[in-house]
Design a protein around this motif. Structure first.
Motif, mmCIF file in Angstrom:
data_model
loop_
_atom_site.group_PDB
_atom_site.id
_atom_site.type_symbol
_atom_site.label_atom_id
_atom_site.label_comp_id
_atom_site.label_asym_id
_atom_site.label_seq_id
_atom_site.Cartn_x
_atom_site.Cartn_y
_atom_site.Cartn_z
ATOM 1 N N CYS A 12 -13.592 9.822 -9.289
ATOM 2 C CA CYS A 12 -13.209 10.753 -8.230
ATOM 3 C C CYS A 12 -13.433 12.178 -8.739
ATOM 4 N N PHE A 13 -14.297 12.938 -8.059
ATOM 5 C CA PHE A 13 -14.628 14.303 -8.464
ATOM 6 C C PHE A 13 -14.255 15.257 -7.333
ATOM 7 N N GLU A 14 -13.101 15.875 -7.468
ATOM 8 C CA GLU A 14 -12.632 16.785 -6.421
ATOM 9 C C GLU A 14 -12.115 18.111 -6.970
ATOM 10 N N GLY A 15 -12.361 18.354 -8.271
ATOM 11 C CA GLY A 15 -11.816 19.560 -8.894
ATOM 12 C C GLY A 15 -12.896 20.462 -9.454
ATOM 13 N N ASN A 16 -12.756 20.820 -10.733
ATOM 14 C CA ASN A 16 -13.637 21.802 -11.370
ATOM 15 C C ASN A 16 -14.829 21.190 -12.090
ATOM 16 N N GLU A 17 -15.166 19.933 -11.777
ATOM 17 C CA GLU A 17 -16.235 19.258 -12.505
ATOM 18 C C GLU A 17 -17.557 20.032 -12.460
ATOM 19 N N GLN A 18 -18.001 20.394 -11.268
ATOM 20 C CA GLN A 18 -19.287 21.084 -11.159
ATOM 21 C C GLN A 18 -19.253 22.446 -11.848
ATOM 22 N N SER A 19 -18.145 23.154 -11.695
ATOM 23 C CA SER A 19 -18.034 24.482 -12.305
ATOM 24 C C SER A 19 -18.117 24.407 -13.826
ATOM 25 N N ILE A 29 -8.834 -6.413 -8.024
ATOM 26 C CA ILE A 29 -9.122 -5.928 -6.683
ATOM 27 C C ILE A 29 -9.320 -4.414 -6.723
ATOM 28 N N PRO A 30 -9.964 -3.813 -5.706
ATOM 29 C CA PRO A 30 -10.303 -2.383 -5.755
ATOM 30 C C PRO A 30 -9.127 -1.488 -6.120
ATOM 31 N N SER A 31 -9.402 -0.550 -7.038
ATOM 32 C CA SER A 31 -8.322 0.248 -7.619
ATOM 33 C C SER A 31 -8.651 1.736 -7.742
ATOM 34 N N SER A 32 -9.736 2.183 -7.125
ATOM 35 C CA SER A 32 -10.049 3.613 -7.158
ATOM 36 C C SER A 32 -8.927 4.413 -6.496
ATOM 37 N N PRO A 33 -8.680 5.631 -6.966
ATOM 38 C CA PRO A 33 -7.736 6.487 -6.230
ATOM 39 C C PRO A 33 -8.199 6.643 -4.783
ATOM 40 N N VAL A 34 -7.249 6.609 -3.861
ATOM 41 C CA VAL A 34 -7.566 6.673 -2.438
ATOM 42 C C VAL A 34 -7.363 8.106 -1.937
ATOM 43 N N LYS A 35 -8.378 8.668 -1.290
ATOM 44 C CA LYS A 35 -8.268 10.022 -0.758
ATOM 45 C C LYS A 35 -7.189 10.079 0.327
ATOM 46 N N ASN A 36 -6.385 11.116 0.247
ATOM 47 C CA ASN A 36 -5.358 11.390 1.282
ATOM 48 C C ASN A 36 -4.415 10.219 1.498
ATOM 49 N N LEU A 37 -4.103 9.514 0.399
ATOM 50 C CA LEU A 37 -3.180 8.371 0.516
ATOM 51 C C LEU A 37 -1.797 8.886 0.839
ATOM 52 N N THR A 38 -1.209 8.420 1.931
ATOM 53 C CA THR A 38 0.120 8.835 2.343
ATOM 54 C C THR A 38 1.140 8.474 1.271
ATOM 55 N N GLY A 39 1.970 9.454 0.917
ATOM 56 C CA GLY A 39 3.000 9.199 -0.095
ATOM 57 C C GLY A 39 2.555 9.546 -1.496
ATOM 58 N N ALA A 40 1.262 9.833 -1.683
ATOM 59 C CA ALA A 40 0.748 10.144 -3.018
ATOM 60 C C ALA A 40 0.650 11.643 -3.243
ATOM 61 N N LYS A 92 -2.264 13.604 -10.685
ATOM 62 C CA LYS A 92 -2.482 13.228 -9.284
ATOM 63 C C LYS A 92 -3.075 11.824 -9.196
ATOM 64 N N PHE A 93 -4.062 11.527 -10.064
ATOM 65 C CA PHE A 93 -4.668 10.200 -10.055
ATOM 66 C C PHE A 93 -3.625 9.121 -10.334
ATOM 67 N N ILE A 94 -2.782 9.356 -11.339
ATOM 68 C CA ILE A 94 -1.782 8.349 -11.710
ATOM 69 C C ILE A 94 -0.797 8.126 -10.566
ATOM 70 N N LYS A 95 -0.335 9.203 -9.958
ATOM 71 C CA LYS A 95 0.596 9.072 -8.835
ATOM 72 C C LYS A 95 -0.041 8.279 -7.697
ATOM 73 N N ASN A 96 -1.285 8.586 -7.399
ATOM 74 C CA ASN A 96 -2.017 7.895 -6.347
ATOM 75 C C ASN A 96 -2.170 6.414 -6.665
ATOM 76 N N LYS A 97 -2.566 6.109 -7.893
ATOM 77 C CA LYS A 97 -2.807 4.716 -8.270
ATOM 78 C C LYS A 97 -1.513 3.905 -8.304
ATOM 79 N N ARG A 98 -0.433 4.511 -8.707
ATOM 80 C CA ARG A 98 0.843 3.799 -8.716
ATOM 81 C C ARG A 98 1.316 3.529 -7.281
ATOM 82 N N TYR A 99 1.045 4.460 -6.384
ATOM 83 C CA TYR A 99 1.408 4.233 -4.986
ATOM 84 C C TYR A 99 0.525 3.148 -4.371
ATOM 85 N N LEU A 100 -0.757 3.160 -4.712
ATOM 86 C CA LEU A 100 -1.663 2.103 -4.260
ATOM 87 C C LEU A 100 -1.183 0.736 -4.737
ATOM 88 N N ALA A 101 -0.729 0.670 -5.985
ATOM 89 C CA ALA A 101 -0.206 -0.596 -6.516
ATOM 90 C C ALA A 101 1.007 -1.071 -5.721
#
Length: 384
Positions: A25-32, A373-384, A278-287
Motif C-alpha cells: 500500500c503506497f499512500e504516503g511519501n514513497e514517491q517523494s 485469505i486476503p490480508s492487504s490493508p483495506v482502503k477506507n476501512l470503517t473503524g480503522a 495505520k497499517f497495523i490498526k487496519n489489519k487488526r480491524y480486518l482480522a
C-alpha cells in the motif's frame, strides 16, 4: 461457503478485480523520498535514507541497533552468523516455515533439525523442543550436542508464523537450560508484540523481512535487530564487506557479506514505516471482521495468542477437513480471490528430507487444513 466468502471479501476491497493475498500500500511519501534519492545520485548502499530507516526501526521496535540488509534471508543469515552458527552445526527450527529459514542455514553449512509447532501460536513449540532435546541431545561442558553425531546444537530459530508471536518465555527457559542461542525469525512479525515487547528483540538477534508482501515493504529488504550497540556495530561491519573505514584505502579485515540495503529501498522503507501504525490498526480491524464472519461456521479463524498483540500479517482459517480445504482453495481462486495453503513442511522438500526431526503431528495437521485469505490493508476501512 465459497460464494459468501468471495462476496464478503470483494465487498471489503470494493472491487470485482482479482484480489491478491497481500499487496503493498503506497499512500504516503514513497514517491517523494524515492525521487529525492534519485536526485541525490546516492541510489546504492550509501545515503541518508539507509541510516534514517535503521533509526526508525530501532525506535519502533525498541532495539539497541538495527542493521538494514538486502533481503530477509540475508538478515537471517547474518543473525545466525553473528550468533556463532558455523558449518556442521545443528540449528533447531520448525518444519512449518518458509523455505528461506532453512536455506539460510544450508548455505552456511549448518543443518536444520525440525520440531513441532504449538497450537497456541503456530510457531515453534517449547514442549516439543524440550522433548526433542531430551531424546536426541546431551549437555556437555562445551554446550549441547547431538548424542548420535556429537555435532554442536548452536541455535534455536522460532518463526513467528503469520505474525503471531511464539511462546517466548517458555522457549527462553529451554534454551537457557540447554545453553543454546535463541535467534528469532521475525520475518513476518513487524508490528507484533509479546507481552508488550516487540518480536525479534528477545533472542540474541532477530531478522525481519520487507519483501513486497510484508506489512511494510522496501521492495526487497530486511533488517537485523541487535541487543547491544556493540553487536550492532559488528553486524554493520560484517554486512558491509567488513571494510575498515578509511578515506580512500580498501582494506577488509575478515570475509564479510555484501548485504547492504540500497538507499533507494531505504527511502521507500522510510515512507512505509511512517504509515505502519495505520497499517497495523487496519489489519487488526480486518482480522476482527474475518473473525466475526467465520464465528458461526465450520471454519476456525486463527487468532492471536492471549499473551500477544499480533500484526495479523496473513489471516488464516483452519478447515474442517483436507477435502473442504482443497475445494475452497480451488473455488476461491477460480472466482478471483487469491487464497493459498501454507508452505509444504520442510522435511518434505528434497534437500531437507533426511534432516533429523521430532514428532510433527500438529505441523502436519496445519499443513493439510489451513488456508490463508486476503490480508492487504483495506482502503477506507470503517473503524480503522
Amino acid at each position: 461457503m465459497t460464494n459468501q466468502l468471495v462476496s464478503f471479501i470483494k465487498d471489503l476491497y470494493q472491487t470485482n478485480e482479482f484480489i491478491p493475498l497481500h499487496a503493498p500500500c503506497f499512500e504516503g511519501n514513497e514517491q517523494s523520498y524515492v525521487l529525492q534519492t534519485i536526485q541525490s545520485t546516492f541510489v546504492s548502499s550509501v545515503g541518508k535514507f539507509v541510516e534514517d530507516f535503521e533509526r526508525r526501526v530501532e525506535t519502533y521496535t525498541n532495539s539497541a541497533r538495527a542493521v538494514a540488509t538486502v533481503n530477509g534471508t540475508a538478515a537471517l543469515h547474518t543473525a545466525l552468523y553473528m550468533a556463532g552458527v558455523r558449518p556442521n552445526d545443528i540449528v533447531i527450527t520448525q518444519a512449518l516455515t518458509f523455505v528461506a529459514t532453512c536455506n539460510a542455514l544450508y548455505h552456511m553449512g549448518a543443518e536444520p533439525a525440525f520440531v513441532d509447532v504449538s497450537p497456541v501460536s503456530l510457531g515453534l513449540c517449547p514442549k516439543a523442543l524440550r522433548r526433542f532435546l531430551e531424546q536426541h541431545a546431551e549437555l556437555t561442558k562445551h554446550g549441547a550436542v547431538l548424542k548420535s553425531t556429537k555435532q554442536r546444537i548452536k541455535a534455536v530459530v522460532p518463526m513467528h508464523t503469520f505474525g503471531h508471536p511464539v511462546e517466548l518465555d517458555e522457549l527462553i527457559i529451554v534454551c537457557n537450560d540447554w545453553q543454546i542461542s535463541l535467534v528469532e525469525d521475525a520475518a513476518e512479525s513487524l508490528g507484533s508484540f509479546y507481552k508488550g515487547q516487540h518480536t525479534g528483540t528477545f533472542g540474541e538477534y532477530g531478522a525481519i523481512s520487507f519483501n513486497g508482501n510484508k506489512v511494510i515493504t522496501t521492495g526487497g529488504g530486511g533488517i537485523v535487530l541487535c541487543k547491544s550497540l556493540g553487536s550492532g556495530a559488528r553486524t554493520k561491519h560484517v554486512t558491509t564487506t567488513a571494510k575498515v573505514q578509511h578515506p580512500y584505502e580498501f582494506y577488509h579485515d575478515e570475509a564479510g557479506f555484501n548485504y547492504r540495503m540500497p538507499n533507494l529501498n531505504a527511502a521507500l522503507g522510510c515512507a512505509q514505516i511512517e504509515a505502519l501504525p495505520k497499517f497495523i490498526k487496519n489489519k487488526r480491524y480486518l482480522a476482527q471482521l474475518y473473525r466475526d464472519f467465520f464465528s458461526d461456521s465450520e471454519f476456525t479463524f486463527v487468532t492471536e495468542p492471549k499473551y500477544a498483540q499480533s500484526n495479523y500479517w496473513l489471516n488464516a482459517i483452519i478447515c474442517p477437513s483436507p477435502q473442504v480445504r482443497e475445494k475452497l482453495l480451488k473455488d476461491t481462486n477460480e472466482n478471483g480471490v487469491m487464497t493459498r495453503p501454507t508452505w509444504q513442511l520442510m522435511h518434505r522438500l528434497p534437500m531437507y528430507k533426511d534432516c533429523l526431526k521430532g514428532s510433527l503431528v500438529y505441523s502436519e495437521f496445519i499443513e493439510s487444513h489451513l488456508i490463508n485469505i486476503p490480508s492487504s490493508p483495506v482502503k477506507n476501512l470503517t473503524g480503522a
